[in-house]
Design an enzyme around this catalytic site. Structure first.
Site, PDB file in Angstrom:
ATOM      1  NE  ARG A  78       1.867  -5.196  11.160  1.00 35.06           N
ATOM      2  CZ  ARG A  78       2.949  -4.845  10.480  1.00 35.06           C
ATOM      3  NH1 ARG A  78       4.084  -5.503  10.621  1.00 35.06           N
ATOM      4  NH2 ARG A  78       2.497  -4.180   9.447  1.00 35.06           N
ATOM      5  CE  LYS A 120      -1.920  -1.152   4.057  1.00 35.16           C
ATOM      6  NZ  LYS A 120      -1.469  -2.678   4.042  1.00 35.16           N
ATOM      7  NE  ARG A 149       5.980  -0.686  10.255  1.00 37.67           N
ATOM      8  CZ  ARG A 149       5.168  -0.603   9.540  1.00 37.67           C
ATOM      9  NH1 ARG A 149       4.901   0.021   8.366  1.00 37.67           N
ATOM     10  NH2 ARG A 149       4.007  -1.250   9.919  1.00 37.67           N
ATOM     11  NE  ARG A 192       7.069  -2.980   6.038  1.00 39.86           N
ATOM     12  CZ  ARG A 192       5.900  -2.919   6.167  1.00 39.86           C
ATOM     13  NH1 ARG A 192       5.149  -2.436   5.197  1.00 39.86           N
ATOM     14  NH2 ARG A 192       5.148  -3.279   6.866  1.00 39.86           N
ATOM     15  NE  ARG A 240      -4.085  -1.733   9.486  1.00 39.22           N
ATOM     16  CZ  ARG A 240      -3.005  -0.995   8.889  1.00 39.22           C
ATOM     17  NH1 ARG A 240      -2.980   0.239   8.784  1.00 39.22           N
ATOM     18  NH2 ARG A 240      -2.033  -1.870   8.787  1.00 39.22           N
TER      19      ARG A 240
HETATM   20  P1  ADP Z   1       2.119  -1.893   3.167  1.00 37.30           P
HETATM   21  O1  ADP Z   1       2.166  -0.394   3.053  1.00 37.30           O
HETATM   22  O2  ADP Z   1       0.764  -2.317   2.350  1.00 37.30           O
HETATM   23  O3  ADP Z   1       2.412  -2.611   4.544  1.00 37.30           O
HETATM   24  P2  ADP Z   1       4.624  -1.716   1.718  1.00 37.30           P
HETATM   25  O4  ADP Z   1       4.419  -0.772   0.309  1.00 37.30           O
HETATM   26  O5  ADP Z   1       5.450  -1.244   3.024  1.00 37.30           O
HETATM   27  O6  ADP Z   1       3.352  -2.484   2.256  1.00 37.30           O
HETATM   28  O7  ADP Z   1       5.415  -2.893   1.158  1.00 37.30           O
HETATM   29  C1  ADP Z   1       6.007  -3.920   1.815  1.00 37.30           C
HETATM   30  C2  ADP Z   1       7.456  -4.330   1.347  1.00 37.30           C
HETATM   31  O8  ADP Z   1       7.296  -5.071   0.067  1.00 37.30           O
HETATM   32  C3  ADP Z   1       8.290  -3.094   1.266  1.00 37.30           C
HETATM   33  O9  ADP Z   1       9.627  -3.437   1.639  1.00 37.30           O
HETATM   34  C4  ADP Z   1       8.035  -3.005  -0.342  1.00 37.30           C
HETATM   35  O10 ADP Z   1       9.319  -2.260  -0.907  1.00 37.30           O
HETATM   36  C5  ADP Z   1       7.889  -4.360  -0.973  1.00 37.30           C
HETATM   37  N1  ADP Z   1       7.051  -4.411  -2.079  1.00 37.30           N
HETATM   38  C6  ADP Z   1       6.057  -3.614  -2.097  1.00 37.30           C
HETATM   39  N2  ADP Z   1       5.130  -3.934  -3.552  1.00 37.30           N
HETATM   40  C7  ADP Z   1       5.889  -4.831  -3.952  1.00 37.30           C
HETATM   41  C8  ADP Z   1       5.923  -5.631  -5.073  1.00 37.30           C
HETATM   42  N3  ADP Z   1       4.950  -5.435  -6.021  1.00 37.30           N
HETATM   43  N4  ADP Z   1       6.786  -6.661  -5.586  1.00 37.30           N
HETATM   44  C9  ADP Z   1       7.944  -6.938  -4.662  1.00 37.30           C
HETATM   45  N5  ADP Z   1       8.040  -6.138  -3.265  1.00 37.30           N
HETATM   46  C10 ADP Z   1       7.022  -5.121  -3.101  1.00 37.30           C
HETATM   47  P1  AMP Z   2       0.837   0.136   8.980  1.00 34.59           P
HETATM   48  O1  AMP Z   2       2.133   1.347   8.771  1.00 34.59           O
HETATM   49  O2  AMP Z   2      -0.191   0.742   8.051  1.00 34.59           O
HETATM   50  O3  AMP Z   2       1.381  -1.102   8.835  1.00 34.59           O
HETATM   51  O4  AMP Z   2       0.481   0.649  10.355  1.00 34.59           O
HETATM   52  C1  AMP Z   2       1.262   0.064  11.607  1.00 34.59           C
HETATM   53  C2  AMP Z   2       0.271   0.139  12.897  1.00 34.59           C
HETATM   54  O5  AMP Z   2      -0.285   1.314  12.999  1.00 34.59           O
HETATM   55  C3  AMP Z   2      -0.886  -1.061  12.761  1.00 34.59           C
HETATM   56  O6  AMP Z   2      -0.212  -2.330  12.653  1.00 34.59           O
HETATM   57  C4  AMP Z   2      -1.807  -0.615  13.650  1.00 34.59           C
HETATM   58  O7  AMP Z   2      -1.366  -0.763  14.992  1.00 34.59           O
HETATM   59  C5  AMP Z   2      -1.733   0.924  13.587  1.00 34.59           C
HETATM   60  N1  AMP Z   2      -2.844   1.383  12.673  1.00 34.59           N
HETATM   61  C6  AMP Z   2      -2.355   2.120  11.380  1.00 34.59           C
HETATM   62  N2  AMP Z   2      -3.451   2.341  10.952  1.00 34.59           N
HETATM   63  C7  AMP Z   2      -4.480   1.939  11.475  1.00 34.59           C
HETATM   64  C8  AMP Z   2      -5.985   2.018  11.486  1.00 34.59           C
HETATM   65  N3  AMP Z   2      -6.772   2.409  10.573  1.00 34.59           N
HETATM   66  N4  AMP Z   2      -6.739   1.322  12.697  1.00 34.59           N
HETATM   67  C9  AMP Z   2      -6.228   0.999  13.575  1.00 34.59           C
HETATM   68  N5  AMP Z   2      -4.752   0.912  13.865  1.00 34.59           N
HETATM   69  C10 AMP Z   2      -4.031   1.337  12.759  1.00 34.59           C
END
Ligand code: ADP
Ligand code: AMP
Length: 210
Positions: free
Chosen positions: A167, A13, A156, A123, A88
């Site tokens: 998660r 995302k 993270r 990541r 969420r």
């Molecule tokens: P989210 O925001 O949904 O938690 P991220 O955008 O942080 O996910 O992506 C999770 C990890 O996967 C990151 O390290 C990112 O660089 C990698 N990633 C994201 N999209 C792709 C893809 N299409 N193919 C391979 N790796 C990806």
């Molecule tokens: P993210 O960076 O989107 O993976 O979010 C990291 C963490 O923040 C999640 O695991 C939750 O603990 C909290 N968080 C982020 N967005 C929300 C949401 N919309 N509702 C509840 N908790 C959230």
């Protein structure tokens, strides 16, 4: 264009938000980044959220709804926005409806659980600007340094394997039902999140025009 990015933790995302926000010229609102920012600055909300984040749990709805409501009232959201990580839960989606904002499309980035574990272990994030990298698939130009702002990249705490499992189960129980919620509203656009990063963005942009 008011967009929501939906998907499991690690689905991509944040990565897609980064591309789409530039291409569509609208801001990204990432609740995860906002909460991490509050945690870093030691605000009351950050302190409240800390234990939930570290346990892989969701922060209580009323806290997150409050921060999104306030953020969406800012001027830069007038021409559209991308919500990354919100809603969420069903109560969060209902609260968004009550705020009176119209959501145009909800992009659901689909990635199977077994791929997620590999994604999040590689990541790396910038705690200053929120940019996201991967040690194999999306390397920064200089190892460990954010391309955008030059800050140090970190792993993270909630990307540890045990927390990721928690998660994922929270996602399946509380977030996945949002697919049906938005499909019923005719807003859901499903994307294969295993394609190449740029390909997902291009396909999404194409579909948004359709
Ligand atoms: P989210 O925001 O949904 O938690 P991220 O955008 O942080 O996910 O992506 C999770 C990890 O996967 C990151 O390290 C990112 O660089 C990698 N990633 C994201 N999209 C792709 C893809 N299409 N193919 C391979 N790796 C990806
Ligand atoms: P993210 O960076 O989107 O993976 O979010 C990291 C963490 O923040 C999640 O695991 C939750 O603990 C909290 N968080 C982020 N967005 C929300 C949401 N919309 N509702 C509840 N908790 C959230």
């Amino acid at each position: 264009m008011n967009l929501i990015l939906l998907g499991a933790p690690g689905a991509g995302k944040g990565t897609q938000a980064e591309i789409l926000c530039e291409r569509l010229n609208i801001p990204t609102i990432s609740t995860g980044n906002m909460i991490r920012e509050a945690l870093k600055s030691g605000t009351e909300m950050g302190l409240k959220a800390k234990a939930f984040i570290e346990a892989g749990q969701l922060v209580p709805d009323e806290v997150v709804i409050g921060i999104v409501d306030e953020r969406l009232r800012q001027d830069d959201c007038k021409n559209g926005f991308i919500l990354d990580g919100f809603p969420r839960t069903i109560p969060q989606a209902e609260a968004l409806d009550r705020m009176g904002v119209t959501i145009d499309r909800v992009v659901d980035i689909n990635v199977p659980d077994e791929v997620i574990a590999r994604r999040v272990s590689g990541r790396r994030v910038c705690l200053d600007c929120g940019n996201t990298y991967h040690i194999e698939t999306k390397k920064p130009h200089v190892d460990g340094v954010c391309d955008r702002c030059g800050s140090t990249l970190v792993q993270r705490k909630d990307d540890q394997p045990e927390t990721v499992q928690e998660r994922l189960s929270v996602y399946h129980a509380q977030t996945e039902p949002l697919r049906d919620y938005y499909a019923a509203a005719g807003k859901l656009l499903v994307m294969d999140g295993q394609m190449d990063i740029q390909e997902i963005a291009e396909k999404t942009l194409e579909q948004l025009k359709a």
